[in-house]
Design a protein around this motif. Structure first.
Motif, short mmCIF file in Angstrom:
data_model
loop_
_atom_site.label_atom_id
_atom_site.label_comp_id
_atom_site.label_asym_id
_atom_site.label_seq_id
_atom_site.Cartn_x
_atom_site.Cartn_y
_atom_site.Cartn_z
N ILE A 1 6.49 -4.66 -0.59
CA ILE A 1 6.39 -4.80 0.86
C ILE A 1 6.93 -3.56 1.57
CG2 ILE A 1 7.26 -6.08 2.85
CD1 ILE A 1 5.06 -7.51 1.36
N GLU A 2 8.03 -3.03 1.11
CA GLU A 2 8.63 -1.86 1.78
C GLU A 2 7.69 -0.67 1.74
OE1 GLU A 2 9.96 -3.56 -0.67
OE2 GLU A 2 11.58 -4.70 0.32
N GLU A 3 7.08 -0.43 0.58
CA GLU A 3 6.17 0.70 0.45
C GLU A 3 4.91 0.49 1.26
OE1 GLU A 3 3.77 3.22 -3.01
OE2 GLU A 3 5.23 1.68 -3.59
N LEU A 4 4.37 -0.73 1.22
CA LEU A 4 3.16 -1.02 1.98
C LEU A 4 3.42 -0.90 3.48
CD1 LEU A 4 0.23 -1.90 2.11
CD2 LEU A 4 0.98 -4.28 1.91
N SER A 5 4.59 -1.32 3.92
CA SER A 5 4.94 -1.20 5.35
C SER A 5 4.87 0.25 5.80
CB SER A 5 6.33 -1.77 5.60
OG SER A 5 6.37 -3.15 5.35
N GLU A 6 5.37 1.15 4.97
CA GLU A 6 5.33 2.57 5.32
C GLU A 6 3.90 3.09 5.37
OE1 GLU A 6 7.84 4.58 6.33
OE2 GLU A 6 8.89 2.66 6.39
N ARG A 7 3.06 2.58 4.47
CA ARG A 7 1.65 2.99 4.47
C ARG A 7 0.92 2.48 5.71
NH1 ARG A 7 0.25 6.89 0.60
NH2 ARG A 7 1.33 6.44 -1.36
N LEU A 8 1.37 1.35 6.24
CA LEU A 8 0.69 0.75 7.39
C LEU A 8 1.11 1.38 8.72
CD1 LEU A 8 0.83 -3.06 6.46
CD2 LEU A 8 -1.16 -1.57 6.42
N ILE B 1 0.08 -10.21 6.40
CA ILE B 1 -1.31 -9.73 6.39
C ILE B 1 -1.72 -9.12 5.06
CG2 ILE B 1 -1.23 -9.30 8.87
CD1 ILE B 1 -1.03 -6.30 8.24
N ARG B 2 -0.79 -8.98 4.12
CA ARG B 2 -1.11 -8.27 2.87
C ARG B 2 -2.31 -8.88 2.15
NH1 ARG B 2 3.32 -7.32 -1.83
NH2 ARG B 2 3.42 -9.59 -1.74
N GLU B 3 -2.45 -10.19 2.15
CA GLU B 3 -3.56 -10.84 1.47
C GLU B 3 -4.84 -10.80 2.30
OE1 GLU B 3 -3.38 -12.14 -1.59
OE2 GLU B 3 -1.29 -11.48 -1.76
N ARG B 4 -4.75 -10.35 3.55
CA ARG B 4 -5.88 -10.43 4.46
C ARG B 4 -6.56 -9.09 4.71
NH1 ARG B 4 -5.95 -15.09 7.74
NH2 ARG B 4 -4.42 -16.61 7.01
N GLN C 1 -8.26 -1.79 -13.03
CA GLN C 1 -7.09 -1.42 -12.24
C GLN C 1 -6.03 -0.83 -13.16
OE1 GLN C 1 -5.38 -4.55 -9.88
NE2 GLN C 1 -3.82 -3.24 -8.99
N MET C 2 -5.70 0.44 -12.93
CA MET C 2 -4.77 1.14 -13.82
C MET C 2 -3.78 1.96 -13.00
SD MET C 2 -7.61 2.49 -16.59
CE MET C 2 -6.40 3.10 -17.77
N THR C 3 -2.55 2.02 -13.48
CA THR C 3 -1.55 2.87 -12.84
C THR C 3 -1.83 4.33 -13.20
OG1 THR C 3 -0.02 2.82 -14.71
CG2 THR C 3 0.15 1.03 -13.10
N ARG C 4 -1.15 5.22 -12.52
CA ARG C 4 -1.34 6.64 -12.81
C ARG C 4 -0.99 6.95 -14.26
NH1 ARG C 4 1.39 10.86 -8.77
NH2 ARG C 4 0.10 9.58 -7.41
N ARG D 1 -2.30 -5.69 -2.65
CA ARG D 1 -1.66 -6.97 -2.95
C ARG D 1 -0.50 -6.83 -3.93
NH1 ARG D 1 -6.60 -9.38 -1.30
NH2 ARG D 1 -7.88 -8.77 -3.07
N THR D 2 -0.52 -5.78 -4.74
CA THR D 2 0.55 -5.62 -5.73
C THR D 2 1.61 -4.61 -5.31
OG1 THR D 2 -0.78 -3.96 -6.90
CG2 THR D 2 -0.98 -6.24 -7.63
N MET D 3 1.43 -4.00 -4.14
CA MET D 3 2.38 -2.99 -3.68
C MET D 3 3.62 -3.64 -3.08
SD MET D 3 1.64 0.16 -1.04
CE MET D 3 0.77 1.11 -2.29
#
Length: 472
Positions: A328-335, A353-356, A281-284, A324-326
Motif C-alpha cells: 500500500i505504501e509503495e502504491l500510494s506513492e505511485r498514485l 481502490i486497489r482492486e478497482r 507475472q514475474m519479478t525483475r 494488486r500485489t504492490m
C-alpha cells in the motif's frame, strides 16, 4: 568479460521496440554478470533532436534499469575515422568521387541492384590521391570482394546459421563526403573499441550484420556474437510507427497513462520471449534468472490494440496484477501524480481502490469523488434504492443526516449506526446504503461505503447528503 550495448539514435521518441531491445540486453548482462553499456548513436546531426534525446532518457529512467557505462558517438568521431583510414591503408577501401545523388551517400540510386562504380573502384591510387589533394569531395567506400566472391557467415543466437555471398553486397560507404562516419562505420568502430562481446538488436538489422562482419575483419577485430530479436508489429501485420499508430508505440505514453514499470517490462519480455515454464507475472529477479536466447521466438510479436482499446489487454491485465500485489505504501506513492497535489489522504484511499483500478490513471475516474470539491452532475434516479421509491430515498437520507451528525467517523461505528438506522425505518440495509453511496460518491459503483465515509469525513458527507435531498 561479457559486454552488451544498447545504442539508440536520438531521432525520435523511445519506441517500445527499442525499450524491449534495451530490456533484453539488460537481462542478458545481469544474467551473466556482464556489463551493460548505453551508447547514444548521435552522429546523424541532421536528424538528432534534444526532444528525442530527452524521451530516451525519460523512458529509460522510468524503466529503472541501470547501465554500467555511458558513451556518445559524437564524442568518438576521430576514432571512427582512424579505423576507416586503417581499412583504406590496407587496400580494403577506396575513394569514390562520384557526385552525391539525392537521397544520401549510403547507396547511389539507379536502375537495378547497384554494387559498385567500376571507374571509381579501379581508379589508380596516384590519381585518387591527386584528386583528394585538390579538395575534390569523395565518399570512402568499403572494397567488398567481388572478383572472387566468398561467403560471409555467422551464427545468430536466435535465427541460426546465416550466410551471404560478397557478390551480393554493394560497396557500402564508411565515410560520407563531409568526413562524417556512416552508421556502419561508427557502430562497428565503437563496438570494437568498447569490446562489445554480444550484439543484441532488432531483426531489421540482420542484413546489416554481413557488412559489419566485413568491417570487423578488415579492422583486425573479432566479430561479436549476434542475437537478432523478432520485431514488434501491429495487429494488421505492419511495423509499429508513431505516424501510423500514434503515441501507443512510445514508452512515455505508457508511463503517462499509469503503467507500472515492472508490469511494462514484464509485458515487453513476453513479446517474443517466454520462460520455460510459461509463467506470465514475474519479478525483475525472476526475469533475470530465467532469461536466455533459447526462449526467444523467431516470429514477429503482435502488440494487440485498437482505437477502442489503445493498450494490449495483456499489458493492462499484468498492470492490474502488479497493482494488486504492490504494498500500500509503495502504491500510494505511485498514485500521487494522478491526484491533486493538495489531496492529503492518498494513503487512506489506496486500499479502497486497489482492486478497482487497472492503470494508475484510473484513479482520476474511480476515486475522483474523494478529492473533488463538488461532485459532477448525476441522475437523481440513482438515489432511489431497489424496490423503493423517491420517498424512501428521502427518508433514508434524512435519517443518515441525523446519524452522521453524531456518530463516530470510523468503519465500525458507522456500520453499526447506519444498520440500526435502517432497522428503525424498517427497510433493508441495502435500501439505506444505496442512497447514501450515490449521495456522497455520485455513483452506485464505488468503494466500500463505511471506509469511504470515513475518508471523506463528516463535513463533506453531510454537505453532499443535504445536496442529494435537494435533488429529490
Amino acid at each position: 568479460m561479457l559486454r552488451v550495448r544498447f545504442a539508440p539514435s536520438p531521432t525520435g521518441f523511445l519506441h517500445i521496440g527499442s525499450a524491449r531491445t534495451f530490456i533484453f540486453n539488460w537481462l542478458y548482462a545481469r544474467h551473466n554478470q556482464g556489463t551493460m553499456i548505453l551508447r547514444i548513436d548521435d552522429t546523424d546531426v541532421d536528424r538528432n533532436t534534444q526532444a528525442s534525446l530527452d524521451s530516451i532518457f525519460e523512458g529509460l529512467k522510468w524503466l529503472d534499469l541501470s547501465w554500467d557505462e555511458e558513451y556518445r558517438q559524437s564524442d568518438r568521431v576521430d576514432l571512427h575515422r582512424q579505423i576507416a583510414w586503417k581499412i583504406f591503408e590496407k587496400g580494403l577501401a577506396y575513394r569514390d568521387f562520384t557526385p552525391a545523388t539525392q537521397g544520401g551517400e549510403e547507396r547511389p540510386h539507379g536502375e537495378g541492384a547497384w554494387l559498385f562504380n567500376a571507374g571509381m573502384r579501379e581508379l589508380a591510387a596516384e590519381e585518387s590521391q591527386r584528386r583528394a589533394n585538390t579538395g575534390e569531395p569523395f565518399v570512402l567506400r568499403f572494397r567488398v570482394p567481388h572478383d572472387n566472391p566468398q561467403p560471409v557467415e555467422f551464427h545468430d543466437a536466435v535465427y541460426g546459421a546465416q550466410s551471404k555471398l560478397t557478390a551480393d553486397i554493394e560497396d557500402f560507404a564508411l565515410l560520407r563526403s563531409n568526413g562524417i562516419p556512416t552508421y556502419h562505420m561508427a557502430s562497428c568502430a565503437d563496438d570494437i573499441d568498447l569490446r562489445i562481446s554480444h550484439i543484441i538488436r532488432g531483426q531489421d538489422h540482420l542484413t546489416n550484420t554481413f557488412k559489419h562482419i566485413l568491417i570487423f575483419e578488415a579492422a583486425g577485430a573479432t566479430s561479436p556474437q549476434f542475437a537478432h530479436l523478432p520485431l514488434l508489429i501491429a495487429p494488421d501485420g505492419s511495423k509499429l510507427s508513431k505516424r501510423k499508430h500514434g503515441p501507443v508505440v512510445s514508452v512515455t505514453t505508457y508511463r503517462d497513462y499509469g503503467f507500472l514499470p515492472q508490469a511494462f517490462i514484464n509485458f515487453l519480455c513476453l513479446l517474443g520471449w517466454s520462460p520455460k515454464n510459461d509463467r506470465e507475472q514475474m519479478t525483475r529477479q525472476e526475469l533475470v534468472d530465467a532469461f536466455s536466447f533459447e526462449g526467444i521466438n523467431r516470429s514477429n510479436a503482435v502488440v494487440n490494440f485498437s482505437e477502442e482499446e489503445p493498450f494490449d489487454p495483456k499489458a493492462v491485465w499484468l498492470n492490474a496484477e502488479f497493482i494488486r500485489t504492490m504494498p500500500i505504501e509503495e502504491l500510494s506513492e505511485r498514485l500521487r501524480p494522478f491526484v491533486p497535489a493538495s489531496f492529503g489522504k492518498i494513503e487512506q484511499v489506496t486500499p479502497l481502490i486497489r482492486e478497482r483500478i487497472k492503470l494508475l490513471s484510473d484513479t482520476a475516474t474511480v476515486a475522483d469523488f474523494f478529492f473533488l470539491d463538488e461532485l459532477p452532475p448525476y441522475d437523481p434516479e440513482e438515489l432511489i434504492p431497489q424496490k423503493g421509491d423517491r420517498a424512501m430515498a428521502v427518508t433514508a437520507l434524512k435519517r443518515a443526516l441525523e446519524i452522521l451528525s453524531t456518530a463516530d467517523f470510523n468503519h465500525q461505528s458507522l456500520d453499526a449506526a447506519l444498520r440500526a438506522g435502517a432497522q428503525d425505518l424498517k427497510i433493508k440495509p441495502g435500501q439505506m446504503f444505496q442512497p447514501i453511496r450515490v449521495a456522497v460518491c455520485g455513483r452506485k459503483n464505488a468503494p466500500p461505503l463505511f471506509e469511504t465515509l470515513e475518508v471523506l469525513g463528516r463535513d463533506v458527507c453531510l454537505k453532499r447528503i443535504a445536496q442529494a435531498i435537494q435533488k429529490l
